[in-house]
Motif scaffolding. Sequence first.
Motif, short mmCIF file in Angstrom:
data_model
loop_
_atom_site.label_atom_id
_atom_site.label_comp_id
_atom_site.label_asym_id
_atom_site.label_seq_id
_atom_site.Cartn_x
_atom_site.Cartn_y
_atom_site.Cartn_z
N LYS A 9 -8.28 0.43 2.30
CA LYS A 9 -7.10 -0.43 2.41
C LYS A 9 -5.90 0.27 1.79
CE LYS A 9 -9.95 -4.50 2.06
NZ LYS A 9 -10.51 -5.47 1.13
N VAL A 10 -4.74 0.03 2.38
CA VAL A 10 -3.49 0.62 1.90
C VAL A 10 -2.49 -0.51 1.73
CG1 VAL A 10 -1.60 2.19 2.48
CG2 VAL A 10 -3.94 2.80 3.08
N LYS A 11 -1.75 -0.49 0.60
CA LYS A 11 -0.74 -1.51 0.33
C LYS A 11 0.52 -0.84 -0.18
CE LYS A 11 -4.15 -5.01 -0.95
NZ LYS A 11 -4.00 -5.93 0.15
N LYS A 12 1.67 -1.50 0.06
CA LYS A 12 2.96 -1.01 -0.42
C LYS A 12 3.48 -1.99 -1.46
CE LYS A 12 4.18 1.54 3.66
NZ LYS A 12 5.04 1.69 4.80
N GLY A 13 4.03 -1.43 -2.54
CA GLY A 13 4.53 -2.30 -3.59
C GLY A 13 5.55 -1.60 -4.47
N THR A 63 3.11 3.59 -2.30
CA THR A 63 1.97 3.21 -1.47
C THR A 63 0.71 3.47 -2.28
OG1 THR A 63 3.19 3.87 0.50
CG2 THR A 63 0.81 3.58 0.73
N ILE A 64 -0.19 2.47 -2.31
CA ILE A 64 -1.44 2.64 -3.04
C ILE A 64 -2.60 2.51 -2.07
CG2 ILE A 64 -0.54 1.92 -5.28
CD1 ILE A 64 -1.71 -0.85 -4.80
N GLU A 65 -3.70 3.20 -2.40
CA GLU A 65 -4.88 3.22 -1.54
C GLU A 65 -6.10 2.85 -2.37
OE1 GLU A 65 -6.40 6.35 1.71
OE2 GLU A 65 -6.46 7.10 -0.34
N GLU A 66 -6.99 2.11 -1.76
CA GLU A 66 -8.22 1.70 -2.42
C GLU A 66 -9.08 2.91 -2.73
OE1 GLU A 66 -10.95 -2.18 -1.56
OE2 GLU A 66 -10.66 -0.79 0.09
N THR A 67 -9.76 2.88 -3.87
CA THR A 67 -10.63 3.99 -4.25
C THR A 67 -11.80 3.44 -5.07
OG1 THR A 67 -10.69 6.17 -5.27
CG2 THR A 67 -9.35 4.51 -6.36
N ARG A 68 -12.69 4.33 -5.49
CA ARG A 68 -13.81 3.89 -6.31
C ARG A 68 -13.30 3.40 -7.66
NH1 ARG A 68 -14.86 7.73 -10.19
NH2 ARG A 68 -13.80 9.71 -9.85
N PRO A 69 -14.08 2.60 -8.38
CA PRO A 69 -13.63 2.14 -9.69
C PRO A 69 -13.41 3.32 -10.65
CG PRO A 69 -15.47 0.82 -8.95
CD PRO A 69 -15.34 1.95 -7.98
N LEU A 70 -12.21 3.41 -11.19
CA LEU A 70 -11.86 4.48 -12.11
C LEU A 70 -11.91 4.01 -13.57
CD1 LEU A 70 -8.85 5.87 -10.09
CD2 LEU A 70 -11.12 6.88 -10.27
N SER A 71 -11.79 2.72 -13.79
CA SER A 71 -11.90 2.13 -15.12
C SER A 71 -12.18 0.64 -14.92
CB SER A 71 -10.62 2.34 -15.92
OG SER A 71 -9.58 1.54 -15.41
N LYS A 72 -12.08 -0.12 -16.01
CA LYS A 72 -12.36 -1.55 -15.93
C LYS A 72 -11.46 -2.26 -14.90
CE LYS A 72 -12.28 -5.69 -18.77
NZ LYS A 72 -11.95 -6.22 -20.10
N LYS A 74 -8.85 -0.40 -12.89
CA LYS A 74 -8.26 0.47 -11.87
C LYS A 74 -9.20 0.68 -10.69
CE LYS A 74 -6.89 4.17 -14.21
NZ LYS A 74 -6.22 5.46 -14.46
N ARG A 75 -8.76 0.21 -9.51
CA ARG A 75 -9.50 0.43 -8.27
C ARG A 75 -8.59 0.96 -7.16
NH1 ARG A 75 -12.56 -1.25 -11.97
NH2 ARG A 75 -14.45 -2.45 -11.56
N TRP A 76 -7.39 1.37 -7.52
CA TRP A 76 -6.41 1.86 -6.57
C TRP A 76 -5.81 3.17 -7.10
CZ3 TRP A 76 -5.44 -0.93 -2.08
CH2 TRP A 76 -6.02 -2.19 -2.04
N ARG A 77 -5.25 3.98 -6.17
CA ARG A 77 -4.54 5.18 -6.60
C ARG A 77 -3.27 5.33 -5.78
NH1 ARG A 77 -6.25 9.77 -3.06
NH2 ARG A 77 -7.85 8.88 -1.75
N VAL A 78 -2.27 5.92 -6.38
CA VAL A 78 -0.97 6.12 -5.73
C VAL A 78 -1.10 7.29 -4.76
CG1 VAL A 78 1.46 6.69 -6.10
CG2 VAL A 78 0.25 5.24 -7.75
N VAL A 79 -0.66 7.08 -3.51
CA VAL A 79 -0.71 8.16 -2.52
C VAL A 79 0.68 8.65 -2.14
CG1 VAL A 79 -2.96 7.64 -1.55
CG2 VAL A 79 -0.97 6.49 -0.63
N ALA A 80 1.72 7.82 -2.29
CA ALA A 80 3.08 8.27 -1.98
C ALA A 80 4.08 7.46 -2.76
CB ALA A 80 3.36 8.13 -0.50
#
Length: 80
Positions: A9-13, A63-72, A74-80
């Motif tokens: 999933k990709v979201k803009k915010g 823009t953020i993209e869904e990713t594996r759990p990175l911490s308690k 964080k489940r998203w990462r910045v792509v742009a």
Amino acid sequence: MEEIKSKRKVKKGTVLSNKMEKTVVVQVSRTYPHPRYGKVVTRNKKYYAHNELRPLEVGEQVTIEETRPLSKLKRWRVVA
């Protein structure tokens, strides 16, 4: 050569906070008509996103993209 589409999933915010190391808080707004009354309603949600690309300023559009759990949280990462 066919490009592979990601199923993530990709979201803009908008960046709300950049006070953590390698983490930003992103607010994603969505609008939808109220089921009964039809008035357009706006709802906001905050996401914690991993950011190693570059320093981001508060108020910047990302823009953020869904990713594996990175911490308690964080489940998203910045792509742009």
